[in-house]
Design an enzyme around this catalytic site. Structure first.
Site, PDB file in Angstrom:
ATOM      1  N   GLN A  62       1.297 -52.054  28.939  1.00 15.37           N
ATOM      2  CA  GLN A  62       2.137 -51.452  29.968  1.00 15.37           C
ATOM      3  C   GLN A  62       1.345 -51.127  31.229  1.00 15.37           C
ATOM      4  OE1 GLN A  62       2.648 -48.009  27.146  1.00 15.37           O
ATOM      5  NE2 GLN A  62       2.786 -46.840  29.056  1.00 15.37           N
TER       6      GLN A  62
ATOM      7  N   CYS B  22       6.297 -47.250  28.060  1.00 14.50           N
ATOM      8  CA  CYS B  22       6.031 -47.491  26.638  1.00 14.50           C
ATOM      9  C   CYS B  22       7.317 -47.700  25.839  1.00 14.50           C
ATOM     10  CB  CYS B  22       5.232 -46.340  26.045  1.00 14.50           C
ATOM     11  SG  CYS B  22       6.133 -44.765  26.006  1.00 14.50           S
TER      12      CYS B  22
ATOM     13  N   HIS C  41       5.282 -40.557  23.752  1.00 16.22           N
ATOM     14  CA  HIS C  41       4.896 -41.972  23.742  1.00 16.22           C
ATOM     15  C   HIS C  41       5.649 -42.692  22.629  1.00 16.22           C
ATOM     16  CE1 HIS C  41       2.419 -45.399  24.705  1.00 16.22           C
ATOM     17  NE2 HIS C  41       1.894 -45.458  23.499  1.00 16.22           N
TER      18      HIS C  41
ATOM     19  N   ASN D  68       0.675 -50.766  19.439  1.00 16.12           N
ATOM     20  CA  ASN D  68       0.732 -49.994  20.675  1.00 16.12           C
ATOM     21  C   ASN D  68       0.941 -50.933  21.862  1.00 16.12           C
ATOM     22  OD1 ASN D  68       0.615 -47.797  22.381  1.00 16.12           O
ATOM     23  ND2 ASN D  68      -1.426 -47.150  21.781  1.00 16.12           N
TER      24      ASN D  68
END
Length: 445
Positions: A65, A71, A365, A387
């Site tokens: 990102q 996110c 997140h 992630n």
């Protein structure tokens, strides 16, 4: 004398206690030139956070990102792209996060300006008005907000609408946009105070939106209305599908998947009974879209649903607080990897309920769960995480968290209804409305 006033006698006693304590002296030496998190790190705890899992879904390369708070969009598109990649036999594939960010940003500007009109009769220091204007518009979001954008605008592949500098470095863009929105809010409130009609207020809002649309197009590029879909499958066969619109692409390649997904939370606070549904006032992005809706579950039931979906070969979008007990380079989140109490001498015990009530922890997140390790009794010990911070840390961008960290700092997940088992009927409840500033209304960025 005020009983709460600190006295010289107390200061003398505390100073003597400090000077007599070898632990405090040792801590002073360690902390003099080293970051507190580095000193508190426990290597033996990290050794237990192995990248090995009894349930593991093979997924595509991680995404990044960059310097943006998208996110939640990266995590959500990473969930959907796995389905598309399997269907088309693709080794690499991404959906355009910028396409969704553009429309989310634009719709959220409209949402905010309309909320300003709706609350124009309240004083400027009213808490709802203050919340609206201090929050403004930024990059973060939640699962139901993602669904709203996809259902209204569709999806496009990333190579159809790729990143620009502003798309992945959003701080300056957001600052300018929010100044414009506050200027607009001041104008709308002033017009309302002068007795302007609803039609006049709406016309002013539309004029502001026209300028915002132009600014966002300058930052992102204008979103495509139609495109050709090109891809090469794992057998190196080239494919070309012409004349797609974003809506038809989403219909063809996602189908009804989003309608089967529900948002579950774990909020163990007295004001949020388990097995009840909740929404958050003024939390949304699309005027006329669906509001957020959560089903609050005890953590054991929350995990059961998540594990069931993973065991079915489907990854899971989830939201957590990544600011606690993390070692970014190694790609670990684990409270057992840090010993802050011994290092600091402070009482740091805080339950999840207290952390929420005291505004210490909340979702900030969103990522994707792609695996879990279960012990001989079927209980999770650690979780594999995809992630969106690039591939430089962890295991090429894949992280791991302990089950104890999951208990304390995971707050939300999006799962398919079927994995709720007998709890599906609970979704029919009318949601209880929470205040706009409730911790469950925080946005993942």
């Amino acid at each position: 004398m005020n009983k709460a006033e600190i006295t010289q006698a107390q200061l003398t006693a505390w100073s003597e206690s400090y000077r007599a304590c070898p632990q405090r002296k040792l801590a002073a030496l360690a902390l003099g030139k080293t970051d507190l998190n580095e000193v508190a790190f426990v290597p033996e705890g990290a050794w237990k956070m192995r990248q090995k899992f009894s349930v593991e879904i093979e997924t595509l390369e991680v995404t990044s990102q960059q310097a943006s708070g998208r996110c939640w969009l990266f995590a959500a598109t990473n969930v959907l792209r796995e389905h598309i990649a399997r269907e088309l036999k693709l080794e690499k594939f991404e959906l355009s996060q910028s396409f969704l960010a553009f429309w989310d940003k634009f719709e959220r500007c409209n949402y905010l300006l309309q909320a300003v009109i709706d609350t124009a009769g309240l004083p400027a220091d009213d808490r709802v008005v203050a919340h609206l204007l201090t929050t403004g518009v930024h990059d973060g979001g939640q699962w139901d907000m993602f669904v709203n954008i996809v259902e209204k605008y569709g999806l496009v592949p990333k190579d159809v609408y790729d990143e620009t500098y502003q798309a992945c470095h959003t701080r300056s863009m957001n600052a300018v946009l929010n100044r414009s929105l506050k200027s607009g809010a001041a104008k709308l409130r002033r017009m309302a105070a002068e007795g302007k009609t609803a039609e006049e207020l709406s016309a002013a809002r539309e004029e502001m939106l026209g300028k915002i649309y132009g600014f966002l197009c300058s930052c992102y590029g204008e979103p495509p209305k139609a495109f050709d879909f090109e891809y090469v499958d794992c057998d190196k066969v080239y494919h070309l599908e012409k004349g797609y619109t974003p809506i038809r692409f989403a219909q063809d390649y996602v189908g009804d998947a989003l309608s089967r997904m529900v948002s579950i939370i774990n909020a163990p606070t007295q004001d949020k009974p388990f097995h009840k549904t909740f929404t958050v006032k003024l939390l949304g992005n699309v005027v006329g879209g669906k509001g957020v809706k959560y089903l609050n579950l005890p953590m054991d039931e929350f995990k059961q649903a998540v594990i069931a979906q993973l065991q079915d070969g489907k990854v899971v979008w989830f939201g957590s607080d990544v600011g606690k007990f993390g070692e970014r380079e190694k790609g670990i989140w684990d409270d057992g990897c840090f010993d802050f109490e011994t290092l600091t001498g402070l009482d740091l015990d805080l339950s999840k309920e207290d952390a929420l009530n005291c505004w210490f922890a909340a979702m900030n997140h969103a990522m994707v769960l792609t695996g879990v390790n279960l012990d001989e009794n079927g209980k999770p010990t650690r979780w594999k995480i995809e992630n969106s911070w690039g591939d430089k840390n962890g295991a090429k961008g894949y992280y791991v968290c302990s089950d104890s960290w999951f208990d304390q700092y995971v707050f939300q997940a999006a799962v398919e209804e079927e994995f709720l088992g007998g709890m599906q009927s609970l979704l029919a409840q009318e949601p209880i409305e929470l205040a706009p500033w409730d911790p469950m209304g925080t946005l993942a960025d």
